[in-house]
Design a protein around this motif. Structure first.
Motif, mmCIF file in Angstrom:
data_model
loop_
_atom_site.group_PDB
_atom_site.id
_atom_site.type_symbol
_atom_site.label_atom_id
_atom_site.label_comp_id
_atom_site.label_asym_id
_atom_site.label_seq_id
_atom_site.Cartn_x
_atom_site.Cartn_y
_atom_site.Cartn_z
ATOM 1 N N SER A 117 4.786 -0.355 -0.655
ATOM 2 C CA SER A 117 4.634 1.036 -0.209
ATOM 3 C C SER A 117 3.460 1.188 0.747
ATOM 4 N N ALA A 118 2.412 0.385 0.540
ATOM 5 C CA ALA A 118 1.205 0.510 1.352
ATOM 6 C C ALA A 118 1.338 -0.168 2.708
ATOM 7 N N CYS A 119 2.275 -1.100 2.839
ATOM 8 C CA CYS A 119 2.410 -1.862 4.079
ATOM 9 C C CYS A 119 2.989 -0.986 5.187
ATOM 10 N N PRO A 120 2.271 -0.795 6.287
ATOM 11 C CA PRO A 120 2.757 0.104 7.351
ATOM 12 C C PRO A 120 3.771 -0.538 8.290
ATOM 13 N N PRO B 128 -6.071 -3.778 -1.106
ATOM 14 C CA PRO B 128 -6.606 -2.900 -2.153
ATOM 15 C C PRO B 128 -5.521 -2.170 -2.935
ATOM 16 N N ALA B 129 -4.286 -2.176 -2.412
ATOM 17 C CA ALA B 129 -3.193 -1.502 -3.119
ATOM 18 C C ALA B 129 -2.712 -2.313 -4.311
ATOM 19 N N CYS B 130 -3.064 -3.599 -4.348
ATOM 20 C CA CYS B 130 -2.619 -4.458 -5.454
ATOM 21 C C CYS B 130 -3.564 -4.328 -6.643
ATOM 22 N N ARG C 212 -3.605 -10.409 -3.538
ATOM 23 C CA ARG C 212 -3.328 -10.564 -2.108
ATOM 24 C C ARG C 212 -4.633 -10.759 -1.341
ATOM 25 N N TRP C 213 -4.603 -11.562 -0.300
ATOM 26 C CA TRP C 213 -5.803 -11.818 0.495
ATOM 27 C C TRP C 213 -5.407 -12.193 1.915
ATOM 28 N N GLN D 170 -6.842 3.408 -5.584
ATOM 29 C CA GLN D 170 -6.697 4.641 -4.823
ATOM 30 C C GLN D 170 -6.811 4.316 -3.346
ATOM 31 N N GLN D 171 -5.960 4.925 -2.543
ATOM 32 C CA GLN D 171 -6.037 4.722 -1.107
ATOM 33 C C GLN D 171 -7.183 5.547 -0.514
#
Length: 254
Positions: A71-74, A101-103, A108-109, A198-199
């Motif tokens: 969901s966070a990936c644009p 940071p969404a994970c 993820r890195w 949190q975004q």
């Protein structure tokens, strides 16, 4: 549509912290020094007699059913296959790091060599060839198991039916994952549970505004990459400001 549902099982009572899984993963994927797609968390606890003991929790991407990284990936680079494996499409990945940071599992890195996001993929190329993930194939203690949970004759289906398995989820991070743990009846320690995320304002703006348009075509994707670059610039300036004015940063944190 795939009728498979791949899952990973980790029997904590059999993990001896030999790190064979970590070494095998690094060798399979040639990860840069200081980075790893999987790990083994050491958790101190006490047994029923009050004596100290260590528990070992193999960790990696949990391949969430409703993956927040997707969901966070644009750009649409983060995506989930029908069989449950969450992947990263390198050509579409801008390296913006919004998914990091969404994970809630910190799985993820950003790969410093490729500029792309890296993470556990359950060794998808091996799985597609009918092989086991590298970590499972080299697990000395027999703690790791992988397979199709929709196949009643598979090892993982039988193990899921035989023991009481749990997932690393909480009230703040609910849902389901493709990763299960057997602890021998012991409660999951707080140290291995996911943290709510949190975004930031700029991340939410990019995700809400750019994401729907970014998947339309290459032109929109260019906009996404530019927005991601702006986000990186903002983060870099904020970091410089904190470094130059540590007193102000401390006051803001309070």
């Amino acid at each position: 549509m795939s009728n498979k549902r791949y899952v990973m099982l980790a029997d904590v009572t059999r993990c001896i912290n030999c790190k064979a899984c970590v070494v095998a993963c690094r060798a399979e994927w040639e990860t840069p020094l200081g980075q790893s797609r999987d790990w083994v968390a050491e958790v101190e606890d006490c047994d029923q007699n009050g004596m100290p003991e260590l528990q070992f929790f193999p960790g990696r991407c949990q391949h969430c059913d409703d993956a927040p990284c997707v969901s966070a990936c644009p750009t649409g680079a983060a995506w989930k296959r029908d069989d449950g494996i969450v992947l990263v499409d390198d050509p579409l990945c801008s390296g913006c790091e919004l998914c990091v940071p969404a994970c809630p599992y910190d799985a993820r890195w950003l790969d410093p060599e490729t500029g792309k996001i890296n993470k556990c993929t359950f060794c998808q190329p091996r799985v597609d060839q009918g092989l086991q993930p590298a970590c499972v194939e080299t697990c000395v203690g027999g703690a790791l198991h992988f397979g199709d949970a929709n196949d009643p004759d598979s090892e993982v289906s039988k193990l899921l039916a035989e023991k009481e398995w749990v997932q690393l989820t909480t009230d703040e991070v609910p849902g389901s994952t493709a990763h299960y743990y057997y602890t021998g009846g012991k409660p999951l320690p707080q140290a291995v549970l996911p943290h709510p995320v949190q975004q930031t304002i700029q991340e939410k703006a990019i995700s809400d505004v750019v994401n729907p348009a970014a998947k339309v075509g290459l032109g929109a994707m260019a906009v996404t990459f530019a927005a991601a670059g702006v986000k990186k610039l903002i983060d870099r300036r904020n970091q410089v400001s904190r470094d130059e004015h540590p007193e102000t940063s401390e006051q803001e944190e309070r």
